[in-house]
Structure formats: C-alpha cells, structure tokens
Design a protein around this motif. Sequence first.
Motif, PDB file in Angstrom:
ATOM      1  N   MET A   4     -26.642  49.022  -4.271  1.00 47.82           N
ATOM      2  CA  MET A   4     -25.987  50.195  -3.706  1.00 47.82           C
ATOM      3  C   MET A   4     -24.694  49.800  -2.990  1.00 47.82           C
ATOM      4  N   LEU A   5     -24.740  48.760  -2.177  1.00 44.46           N
ATOM      5  CA  LEU A   5     -23.572  48.345  -1.400  1.00 44.46           C
ATOM      6  C   LEU A   5     -22.486  47.744  -2.291  1.00 44.46           C
ATOM      7  N   LEU A   6     -22.881  46.978  -3.301  1.00 44.23           N
ATOM      8  CA  LEU A   6     -21.880  46.420  -4.214  1.00 44.23           C
ATOM      9  C   LEU A   6     -21.243  47.518  -5.070  1.00 44.23           C
ATOM     10  N   SER A   7     -21.938  48.634  -5.220  1.00 46.38           N
ATOM     11  CA  SER A   7     -21.337  49.792  -5.889  1.00 46.38           C
ATOM     12  C   SER A   7     -20.316  50.474  -4.979  1.00 46.38           C
ATOM     13  N   MET A   8     -20.607  50.510  -3.690  1.00 47.24           N
ATOM     14  CA  MET A   8     -19.678  51.095  -2.724  1.00 47.24           C
ATOM     15  C   MET A   8     -18.438  50.220  -2.519  1.00 47.24           C
ATOM     16  N   TYR A   9     -18.616  48.908  -2.670  1.00 44.81           N
ATOM     17  CA  TYR A   9     -17.524  47.957  -2.398  1.00 44.81           C
ATOM     18  C   TYR A   9     -17.287  47.087  -3.634  1.00 44.81           C
ATOM     19  N   PRO A  10     -16.601  47.626  -4.644  1.00 42.40           N
ATOM     20  CA  PRO A  10     -16.454  46.929  -5.932  1.00 42.40           C
ATOM     21  C   PRO A  10     -15.737  45.586  -5.828  1.00 42.40           C
ATOM     22  N   HIS A  11     -14.892  45.398  -4.798  1.00 45.02           N
ATOM     23  CA  HIS A  11     -14.217  44.105  -4.689  1.00 45.02           C
ATOM     24  C   HIS A  11     -15.216  43.000  -4.350  1.00 45.02           C
ATOM     25  N   TRP A  12     -16.265  43.336  -3.591  1.00 44.44           N
ATOM     26  CA  TRP A  12     -17.303  42.334  -3.329  1.00 44.44           C
ATOM     27  C   TRP A  12     -18.171  42.114  -4.566  1.00 44.44           C
ATOM     28  N   GLN A  13     -18.375  43.153  -5.345  1.00 44.69           N
ATOM     29  CA  GLN A  13     -19.098  42.991  -6.613  1.00 44.69           C
ATOM     30  C   GLN A  13     -18.321  42.060  -7.538  1.00 44.69           C
ATOM     31  N   ALA A  14     -16.998  42.238  -7.588  1.00 49.37           N
ATOM     32  CA  ALA A  14     -16.163  41.392  -8.446  1.00 49.37           C
ATOM     33  C   ALA A  14     -16.190  39.948  -7.974  1.00 49.37           C
ATOM     34  N   GLU A  39     -18.138  34.396  -8.928  1.00 43.69           N
ATOM     35  CA  GLU A  39     -18.853  33.192  -8.495  1.00 43.69           C
ATOM     36  C   GLU A  39     -20.019  32.878  -9.429  1.00 43.69           C
ATOM     37  N   VAL A  40     -20.777  33.888  -9.812  1.00 45.31           N
ATOM     38  CA  VAL A  40     -21.922  33.683 -10.708  1.00 45.31           C
ATOM     39  C   VAL A  40     -21.464  33.098 -12.038  1.00 45.31           C
ATOM     40  N   LEU A  41     -20.381  33.636 -12.604  1.00 45.84           N
ATOM     41  CA  LEU A  41     -19.870  33.132 -13.880  1.00 45.84           C
ATOM     42  C   LEU A  41     -19.317  31.721 -13.730  1.00 45.84           C
ATOM     43  N   GLN A  42     -18.751  31.437 -12.569  1.00 47.03           N
ATOM     44  CA  GLN A  42     -18.238  30.085 -12.329  1.00 47.03           C
ATOM     45  C   GLN A  42     -19.369  29.073 -12.236  1.00 47.03           C
ATOM     46  N   VAL A  43     -20.465  29.466 -11.602  1.00 52.39           N
ATOM     47  CA  VAL A  43     -21.584  28.540 -11.395  1.00 52.39           C
ATOM     48  C   VAL A  43     -22.469  28.444 -12.633  1.00 52.39           C
ATOM     49  N   PHE A  44     -22.771  29.585 -13.274  1.00 52.45           N
ATOM     50  CA  PHE A  44     -23.725  29.599 -14.381  1.00 52.45           C
ATOM     51  C   PHE A  44     -23.106  29.934 -15.735  1.00 52.45           C
ATOM     52  N   ILE A  87     -20.960  33.056  -1.940  1.00 50.58           N
ATOM     53  CA  ILE A  87     -20.595  34.471  -1.762  1.00 50.58           C
ATOM     54  C   ILE A  87     -21.813  35.363  -1.932  1.00 50.58           C
ATOM     55  N   VAL A  88     -22.632  35.072  -2.938  1.00 51.93           N
ATOM     56  CA  VAL A  88     -23.857  35.848  -3.153  1.00 51.93           C
ATOM     57  C   VAL A  88     -24.760  35.753  -1.923  1.00 51.93           C
ATOM     58  N   THR A  89     -24.868  34.564  -1.355  1.00 56.84           N
ATOM     59  CA  THR A  89     -25.684  34.386  -0.144  1.00 56.84           C
ATOM     60  C   THR A  89     -25.122  35.181   1.024  1.00 56.84           C
ATOM     61  N   MET A  90     -23.799  35.151   1.206  1.00 49.15           N
ATOM     62  CA  MET A  90     -23.159  35.939   2.265  1.00 49.15           C
ATOM     63  C   MET A  90     -23.480  37.426   2.102  1.00 49.15           C
ATOM     64  N   ILE A  91     -23.412  37.901   0.873  1.00 54.18           N
ATOM     65  CA  ILE A  91     -23.683  39.311   0.591  1.00 54.18           C
ATOM     66  C   ILE A  91     -25.133  39.655   0.923  1.00 54.18           C
ATOM     67  N   GLU A 110     -20.336  48.146   9.795  1.00 52.09           N
ATOM     68  CA  GLU A 110     -19.621  48.108   8.525  1.00 52.09           C
ATOM     69  C   GLU A 110     -20.138  46.965   7.664  1.00 52.09           C
ATOM     70  N   PHE A 111     -19.933  47.096   6.360  1.00 52.71           N
ATOM     71  CA  PHE A 111     -20.346  46.058   5.407  1.00 52.71           C
ATOM     72  C   PHE A 111     -19.253  45.004   5.331  1.00 52.71           C
ATOM     73  N   ASN A 112     -19.523  43.839   5.883  1.00 46.47           N
ATOM     74  CA  ASN A 112     -18.539  42.761   5.910  1.00 46.47           C
ATOM     75  C   ASN A 112     -19.238  41.413   5.742  1.00 46.47           C
ATOM     76  N   PRO A 113     -19.539  41.010   4.506  1.00 45.83           N
ATOM     77  CA  PRO A 113     -20.202  39.722   4.273  1.00 45.83           C
ATOM     78  C   PRO A 113     -19.411  38.522   4.801  1.00 45.83           C
ATOM     79  N   GLU A 114     -18.117  38.711   5.024  1.00 49.74           N
ATOM     80  CA  GLU A 114     -17.277  37.600   5.483  1.00 49.74           C
ATOM     81  C   GLU A 114     -17.768  37.032   6.803  1.00 49.74           C
ATOM     82  N   ARG A 115     -18.488  37.829   7.591  1.00 47.00           N
ATOM     83  CA  ARG A 115     -18.966  37.340   8.888  1.00 47.00           C
ATOM     84  C   ARG A 115     -19.905  36.139   8.713  1.00 47.00           C
ATOM     85  N   PHE A 116     -20.509  35.997   7.516  1.00 48.32           N
ATOM     86  CA  PHE A 116     -21.429  34.883   7.257  1.00 48.32           C
ATOM     87  C   PHE A 116     -20.746  33.733   6.516  1.00 48.32           C
TER      88      PHE A 116
END
Length: 525
Positions: free
Chosen positions: A347-357, A362-367, A382-386, A441-447
């Motif tokens: 739901m949150l990654l749908s609201m914030y597409p830049h974090w989804q991108a 990162e997933v494509l880079q790693v796997f 990044i996935v962990t931060m999210i 607010e949704f801000n994964p950057e804090r982590f």
Amino acid sequence: MEASGIISVVVAVAVIVVIGGGWVWKMAKWVWFTPRKLERRLREQGLKADPYRFWVGDLTRMTKMQKEAISSPLPPYSHDLVPSVFSYVHHVVNKHGKNSFMWYGPKPRLILTDPELIKDVFHRFYDFRKLQHLVPILDYIATGVGNYNGDKWVKHSKIVHPAFNLEHLKILIPIVYQSCNDMMNKWETMLSSADRTCEVDVWPCLKSLTKEVISRAAFGSSYEEGGQIFDIIVEQAQLVMSNIQKHRIPFWRFVPTKENKRLKENNRNFEAIVEGIIRRKREAMKAGEGTEDNILGILLESNQKEIEEQGNDKNVGLSMKDVIEECKFFALAGHETTAVLLVWTMMLLSMYPHWQARAREEVLQVFGNQKPDFESLNHLKIVTMILYEVLRLYAPVIWVERNVEKDMKLGKLLVPGGVQICIPILMLHHDQELWGDDAKEFNPERFSEGLLKAAKVPYVPFYPFGGGPRICTGQNFALVEAKIALSLILQRFSFELSPTYSHALTTFITLQPRHGVQLILRKLQ
C-alpha cells in the motif's frame, strides 16, 4: 424438630452467611475498595485520570469512542492513525498528559510513554509480567511461548528459539519462492490483453500466501494438514473476537451456545491433527530421518536435546500438550505478522512510487531476475529501510500490556501491585518528540544509518516485535519472508493504488485494512 436437626439447620445457615458474606466482601474489594485505594496511590505521585466509575471504569466510553473513530476512513495519504485506531488512549493522553492512567473496568492501567521506563519494563520480565487471560475464551488462540511468564517462559523460550534462528530460516527460500510464484501466476491470468494490467485486492492474496508459507515451513511434508490447522486457527480467532464481550459474563463459557460448541469442536480437531503430525515426526526421528526442513521438526529436535542434557524428568522439556500449544501460537502469529507487514508495504509503495522504484532497482541489482538467495538478503539495504518504516508507521500490534503483581519501583514511580501497564506502541512510533517533525510521514530514509540512529532519543522507541529478552521469537521469520516475497513481486510487477481503495483500518489481533487493499498491478516482463 429434634435438637440435632435444629443445630444442623443453624450451622447450614451460618455457613451460607459466612461464605456469602465472604464472597460479597471479595466482590466489594474488587470493584470498589481496591480501585479507590490504587487510584489514591497513583494520584499522590502526580498521575492523572478521569475518576473511577463503579465496575465499568472507562470501558463504556472506550467502546463508544472506538466505534465512532473507525466509522469513517482516514483521508487519502494520511498516516495519522492514532486518533482513529487508538482513540481512547489518545484521548486520555491529550486530556491528562503523558503521566496518566485509565480504567480497564476496576483495574487502573498506567499509560507508559517514557522510552527509558519502557526499556526497564521489557527487561524486567519477572517483575512486569504478561497479563493472564481475564476472559478464558482467549485461551483458544493466545497460547505458547508468547503468553507465558517467569520460569515457564524461560523453559519454553530456550527450546523454541533454535527453530527460528537465521540459519534454520534458509528453508524459507524455496517455500516462499514457490508460493509467491503461484500467487503471481494467478495475477497474470487476470491481466487485460491490452495494457497488461489488472485490479486486485492484494489483502486476501497475501493472507493466502503467508498461510501456505507457514503451513509448509512449520509442518514440512505435512503441509496439507498444516493448512487444515491454519483454517481452524483462523476460524477460532474470528469466533473469539466476535464473542469476547459475551465471555466477560461469568460462566458464559459453560453455556451450550452454537459458538461455544464450535470453539470446543475446533479445539479437539486441532489437537488431534497436530498430535498425529507430532507422533509421525517423532517416529521419523527415531528412524534417523532428518527434520531440518521444517520448524516443528527443529522444535522436536531441540526438545529432545534438552531432555537428554537435563535428564529424563517429567519437568524437563515440553510435553505433548506444550508442543501443541506452541504449534497453535506460531501458526497464528507467523501468518498474521507477515501478512499485515506485506499488505501495508505494498500500500505504501503504491502511495510513494519513487520508493517503489528505488526498491525495485536494488532488488534487480542484487538478484537480477533470478531467485533470491539467502546470503544476499543482507544486501537489501533500501528494502530493509522500507520494511522498518512500515513497521514503525503501521505496527502490527499497536499496544502491549504488563501486570504488576506487587509494588514495583520504576524510575521515580512506585507502581502499586494490582496496577496494569499499557505500552502504546503505535503512539510511541508516531511521537514527534521521539522521531522528529515527520513522525507521521512515510520516510524510510530515517533508517539509512540503521536502527540505533533512527530516532531523536538515545534509546530508540521501536517496538514492532516488543522488546527486551521477550522480543518476538518469530521476528526474523517475518522479516526474511517479507524480504523474499517483496523482492519476487518487485521483479515481476509494478503497482499503484486503485481509485476504489478506502484508507480504513481495524484491529483484529493485528492492525489490518478494513476493506482490503485494491491495487492496479502492471506486468513488467
């Protein structure tokens, strides 16, 4: 009437009066004298609350306020959840300040918001104990290591913990891969031929996914029976939550209602299925067959090791009943936590597409487009931060409680015996004094620098899985499963919120979407 007969009648009447009088006095102490004494002791320390109301305390107002609060959905893109899903505690703190308490019936419940004091409570688990079920119906679903106290918790934790260590969680990779692929293949059959998109309510899909994962991970080759077990547990949870108010009436559990009969029938069926699986696994262990491919097998190995090391005494190790109760616990908890984590993440990654991108990159880079491997999960920064930010904003369990059985010193407070403690996790996670002005607010950057530097205070008030020695045994299971499932979804789909989505929440054991989460899925390949 003979003298002996008269004496018998007099004695009987006297006994009834004494017993009845004793019962009346106990009731009077419970609903009036003890609450008033505890109220006085709390107020003397500067703690504030509304005056005690005979018997019901704040329960009537609490129920009414909660119904009103959840009657309307939240505004789109709002994450200010506390006034809606935690309305009465929010009301009490706003009215009386952070040094306040409330009334759960005749029991005063201290609302604890100081991170240092909460840390102390979590670590002193012998002093501040899990609440025992005041409503017996809860015993049908809330059992196992997560609900025990003292030495019993220590004993169970020692045996259960090895089943959930990171090394053993490697079994999740093929299980999540297969189950997630099955789910996404169903999504692909729903795609329109024109723009390769479809609308899906992902909430039931993710619940089915985590059901299959926990069934396979917990029971191995017996996963089909594991699915039956899971279905029973889900039905039990629904029956418990819908009938809990009735069971506050003394002796209601003995009334032969349709629901009570069904609860008992389900419990018998659950125990019969699990006992059969356990017996077969024990026979396989005796035959030298490996058990490392499922949680139950690892648990039984750990239990056998404990018995061999400590001696074959009846008080050593877990009994058949103990193991069954642990199965009940991780079947329910292992499904609920991961399902809600995944649904709020999508739901949150749908609201914030830049974090989804960013997560997809990162997933494509790693796997790449390959199946995730266990060792590389640690590279998903990044996935962990999210996921951490989702757990902060939409904590699965919004509060925890502790019981104080005798007077306890806590910081500068002397908490009287008989008081309960409420740790409002969701409120702490949204506190701007602790997390900064953007706490709602949704801000994964804090982590970005890890957990220890995520908040404004030295001791980070981050409790999605509890805290201290009693932190949830299954937290690694939930995070590993969520990372694998999210990676696989990001490899194949992008997603956005559907116009039909209503941002409404409810608490049914965990914090859940009230009307599902409708997303527009788009195939990437």
